[in-house]
Write a protein that holds these residues in place. Structure first.
Motif, PDB file in Angstrom:
ATOM      1  N   ASN A 106       0.569  10.109  -7.796  1.00  0.00           N
ATOM      2  CA  ASN A 106      -0.740   9.484  -7.496  1.00  0.00           C
ATOM      3  C   ASN A 106      -0.714   9.000  -5.958  1.00  0.00           C
ATOM      4  N   ALA A 107       0.082   8.769  -5.317  1.00  0.00           N
ATOM      5  CA  ALA A 107       0.157   8.118  -4.026  1.00  0.00           C
ATOM      6  C   ALA A 107      -0.440   8.842  -2.885  1.00  0.00           C
ATOM      7  N   LYS A 108      -1.122   8.260  -1.903  1.00  0.00           N
ATOM      8  CA  LYS A 108      -1.292   8.893  -0.705  1.00  0.00           C
ATOM      9  C   LYS A 108      -0.076   8.540   0.428  1.00  0.00           C
ATOM     10  N   LEU A 109       0.396   7.407   0.198  1.00  0.00           N
ATOM     11  CA  LEU A 109       1.570   7.170   1.138  1.00  0.00           C
ATOM     12  C   LEU A 109       2.734   6.759   0.399  1.00  0.00           C
ATOM     13  N   VAL A 110       3.652   7.367   0.905  1.00  0.00           N
ATOM     14  CA  VAL A 110       5.140   7.274   0.106  1.00  0.00           C
ATOM     15  C   VAL A 110       5.961   7.093   1.190  1.00  0.00           C
ATOM     16  N   SER A 111       6.952   6.152   0.888  1.00  0.00           N
ATOM     17  CA  SER A 111       7.858   5.909   2.003  1.00  0.00           C
ATOM     18  C   SER A 111       9.376   5.983   1.292  1.00  0.00           C
ATOM     19  N   ASN A 112       9.969   7.062   1.958  1.00  0.00           N
ATOM     20  CA  ASN A 112      11.486   7.587   1.290  1.00  0.00           C
ATOM     21  C   ASN A 112      12.493   6.551   1.549  1.00  0.00           C
ATOM     22  N   PRO A 113      13.323   6.463   0.353  1.00  0.00           N
ATOM     23  CA  PRO A 113      14.092   5.260   0.335  1.00  0.00           C
ATOM     24  C   PRO A 113      15.441   5.536   1.298  1.00  0.00           C
ATOM     25  N   GLY A 114      15.930   4.537   1.864  1.00  0.00           N
ATOM     26  CA  GLY A 114      17.129   4.788   2.658  1.00  0.00           C
ATOM     27  C   GLY A 114      18.371   5.264   2.018  1.00  0.00           C
ATOM     28  N   CYS A 115      19.304   5.742   2.603  1.00  0.00           N
ATOM     29  CA  CYS A 115      20.536   6.498   2.068  1.00  0.00           C
ATOM     30  C   CYS A 115      21.300   5.425   1.298  1.00  0.00           C
ATOM     31  N   GLY A 121       0.676  -1.411  -0.136  1.00  0.00           N
ATOM     32  CA  GLY A 121       0.141  -0.053  -0.076  1.00  0.00           C
ATOM     33  C   GLY A 121       0.684   1.383   0.078  1.00  0.00           C
ATOM     34  N   TRP A 122       2.151   0.927   0.174  1.00  0.00           N
ATOM     35  CA  TRP A 122       3.122   2.093   0.021  1.00  0.00           C
ATOM     36  C   TRP A 122       3.793   2.381  -1.244  1.00  0.00           C
ATOM     37  N   ALA A 123       3.732   3.618  -1.929  1.00  0.00           N
ATOM     38  CA  ALA A 123       4.677   3.837  -2.943  1.00  0.00           C
ATOM     39  C   ALA A 123       6.147   4.036  -2.444  1.00  0.00           C
ATOM     40  N   TYR A 124       7.119   3.182  -3.106  1.00  0.00           N
ATOM     41  CA  TYR A 124       8.380   3.667  -2.988  1.00  0.00           C
ATOM     42  C   TYR A 124       9.041   4.847  -3.511  1.00  0.00           C
ATOM     43  N   GLY A 125       9.460   5.824  -2.777  1.00  0.00           N
ATOM     44  CA  GLY A 125       9.824   7.226  -3.112  1.00  0.00           C
ATOM     45  C   GLY A 125      10.851   7.521  -3.805  1.00  0.00           C
ATOM     46  N   PHE A 126      11.184   6.533  -4.755  1.00  0.00           N
ATOM     47  CA  PHE A 126      12.390   6.724  -5.828  1.00  0.00           C
ATOM     48  C   PHE A 126      12.125   7.011  -7.122  1.00  0.00           C
ATOM     49  N   ALA A 158      13.100  13.678   0.045  1.00  0.00           N
ATOM     50  CA  ALA A 158      11.723  13.847   0.732  1.00  0.00           C
ATOM     51  C   ALA A 158      11.331  15.065   0.078  1.00  0.00           C
ATOM     52  N   ILE A 159      12.133  16.183  -0.133  1.00  0.00           N
ATOM     53  CA  ILE A 159      11.419  17.264  -0.854  1.00  0.00           C
ATOM     54  C   ILE A 159      10.978  16.842  -2.422  1.00  0.00           C
ATOM     55  N   GLN A 160      11.940  16.432  -3.048  1.00  0.00           N
ATOM     56  CA  GLN A 160      11.696  15.897  -4.229  1.00  0.00           C
ATOM     57  C   GLN A 160      10.288  15.295  -4.248  1.00  0.00           C
ATOM     58  N   ASN A 161      10.049  14.010  -3.600  1.00  0.00           N
ATOM     59  CA  ASN A 161       8.865  13.586  -3.458  1.00  0.00           C
ATOM     60  C   ASN A 161       7.910  14.551  -3.042  1.00  0.00           C
ATOM     61  N   LEU A 162       7.716  15.189  -2.354  1.00  0.00           N
ATOM     62  CA  LEU A 162       6.696  16.461  -1.856  1.00  0.00           C
ATOM     63  C   LEU A 162       6.408  17.208  -3.059  1.00  0.00           C
ATOM     64  N   ASN A 163       7.527  17.786  -3.899  1.00  0.00           N
ATOM     65  CA  ASN A 163       7.262  18.347  -5.080  1.00  0.00           C
ATOM     66  C   ASN A 163       6.438  17.593  -6.065  1.00  0.00           C
ATOM     67  N   ILE A 164       6.782  16.403  -6.348  1.00  0.00           N
ATOM     68  CA  ILE A 164       6.090  15.442  -7.210  1.00  0.00           C
ATOM     69  C   ILE A 164       4.652  15.499  -6.703  1.00  0.00           C
ATOM     70  N   MET A 165       4.353  15.182  -5.585  1.00  0.00           N
ATOM     71  CA  MET A 165       3.111  14.794  -4.997  1.00  0.00           C
ATOM     72  C   MET A 165       2.300  16.296  -5.106  1.00  0.00           C
ATOM     73  N   CYS A 166       2.965  17.385  -5.025  1.00  0.00           N
ATOM     74  CA  CYS A 166       2.143  18.809  -5.134  1.00  0.00           C
ATOM     75  C   CYS A 166       1.969  19.216  -6.465  1.00  0.00           C
ATOM     76  N   GLU A 206       5.027   8.961 -11.868  1.00  0.00           N
ATOM     77  CA  GLU A 206       3.308   8.868 -11.523  1.00  0.00           C
ATOM     78  C   GLU A 206       3.200   7.998 -10.451  1.00  0.00           C
ATOM     79  N   LYS A 207       3.649   7.140 -10.102  1.00  0.00           N
ATOM     80  CA  LYS A 207       3.315   6.487  -8.772  1.00  0.00           C
ATOM     81  C   LYS A 207       3.234   7.196  -7.651  1.00  0.00           C
ATOM     82  N   ILE A 208       4.415   8.073  -7.537  1.00  0.00           N
ATOM     83  CA  ILE A 208       4.556   9.102  -6.427  1.00  0.00           C
ATOM     84  C   ILE A 208       3.443  10.115  -6.401  1.00  0.00           C
TER      85      ILE A 208
END
Length: 309
Positions: free
Chosen positions: A105-114, A89-94, A291-299, A101-103
């Motif tokens: 359109n997702a409600k739940l995004v998990s940021n990758p590890g370093c 249920g979580w999109a992988y945030g890479f 996280a900021i990159q994913n935030l931008n994509i989600m918005c 598109e997966k990110i």
């Protein structure tokens, strides 16, 4: 109307770096809790429900608890912990690996590890293209700045300046392994050898390849060309196309924050061996920058807005 954003765990290393990247951005209205409120479940629940998007910068158990507190709200979540990186249920945030598109359109995004960010950038596209075998027992050698260990490790390195190198994960079974194996599509978890050096930030991830021992594997030039093609459209990930390797790759103690990632493919003169190497900032593309990159994509904002490239 500004997007209401709540950072749960804003006082930690990742949270502070995210806030720094949000400075001056009028697209967001930041919900801020004072020190006392941050410790109260009711205040956190109220903030999580009031936000359009919440970024969780918490230990794994606390992140799971925050998701529970947000239950029933329309709030979209970016989790910077490792709690949900292989969760259903979580999109992988890479975005460069799973697609934007997966990110978006997702409600739940998990940021990758370093560490997985470097490993997956190097290996996942090549396995997907059939240029590296999915059943190979990969090994990963990596070093990181001490900020990746959070406040406790930061304090230790700063109070014990005699530490020159810290190898850890010696019992194997590191929590990043499931993430690496799953999102690279591997049959076996890699053997992972992480270490920390006395630099605040920075990371090098190195995947050695004994090409002559691999029955189904492309040559060095093909591996490099495939990575170049995969990341061609990325403004964040760059592949070094030089055939001659540099004399050295360095991590500096005074490195500035950086949200990009550079990939290298090095090969021996006879083509029998190769090294895939990623250089990134563990606090940048390895955490807050992602996280900021994913935030931008989600918005639906330009994905590099606020990034330090």
């Amino acid at each position: 109307m500004a997007i209401r954003l709540f950072i749960d765990g804003a006082a930690g290393t990742t949270g502070l770096e995210i806030r720094a990247r949000l400075q001056g951005r009028s697209e967001f209205d930041l919900i801020v809790l004072d020190e006392a409120q941050r410790k109260h479940e009711s205040a956190r629940r109220e903030a999580l429900h009031a936000a359009d998007i919440a970024i969780l910068c918490l230990p794994d158990d606390a992140a799971r608890d925050a998701v529970r507190l947000a239950d029933g709200a329309a709030t979209r979540i970016i989790d910077a912990s490792s709690a949900h990186r292989v969760a259903k249920g979580w999109a992988y945030g890479f975005p460069e690996i799973v697609g934007h598109e997966k990110i978006a359109n997702a409600k739940l995004v998990s940021n990758p590890g370093c560490y997985p960010t470097g490993f997956l950038a190097l290996v996942a596209p090549l396995v997907q293209e059939g240029l590296l075998p999915a059943d190979w027992p990969f090994t990963v050698n990596a070093v990181s700045g001490y900020s990746g260990g959070g406040n406790a490790l930061i304090d230790r390195f700063q109070s014990e300046p005699q530490i020159a190198y810290r190898a850890y994960g010696l019992g194997l079974g590191h929590k990043h392994l499931a993430e690496m194996q799953t999102h690279a599509g591997l049959r076996h978890a890699p053997v992972f050898s992480p270490a920390v050096v006395p630099a605040h930030r920075g990371m090098v991830v190195d995947v050695p390849l004994p090409l002559s021992a691999m029955s189904a594997c492309a040559d060095v030039a093909s591996l490099r060309a495939a990575l170049v093609a995969h990341f061609e459209a990325s403004a964040v990930v760059r592949v070094d196309m030089a055939e001659m390797p540099p004399a050295e790759l360095l991590l500096r103690t005074d490195a500035a924050p950086w949200d990009g990632m550079r990939l290298y493919v090095f090969g021996s003169a006879d083509g029998s061996q190769a090294r895939l190497v990623a250089r990134l900032d563990n606090l940048g593309k390895g955490a807050s920058g992602a996280a900021i990159q994913n935030l931008n994509i989600m918005c639906s904002l330009p994905e590099t807005t606020g990034l330090r490239l």
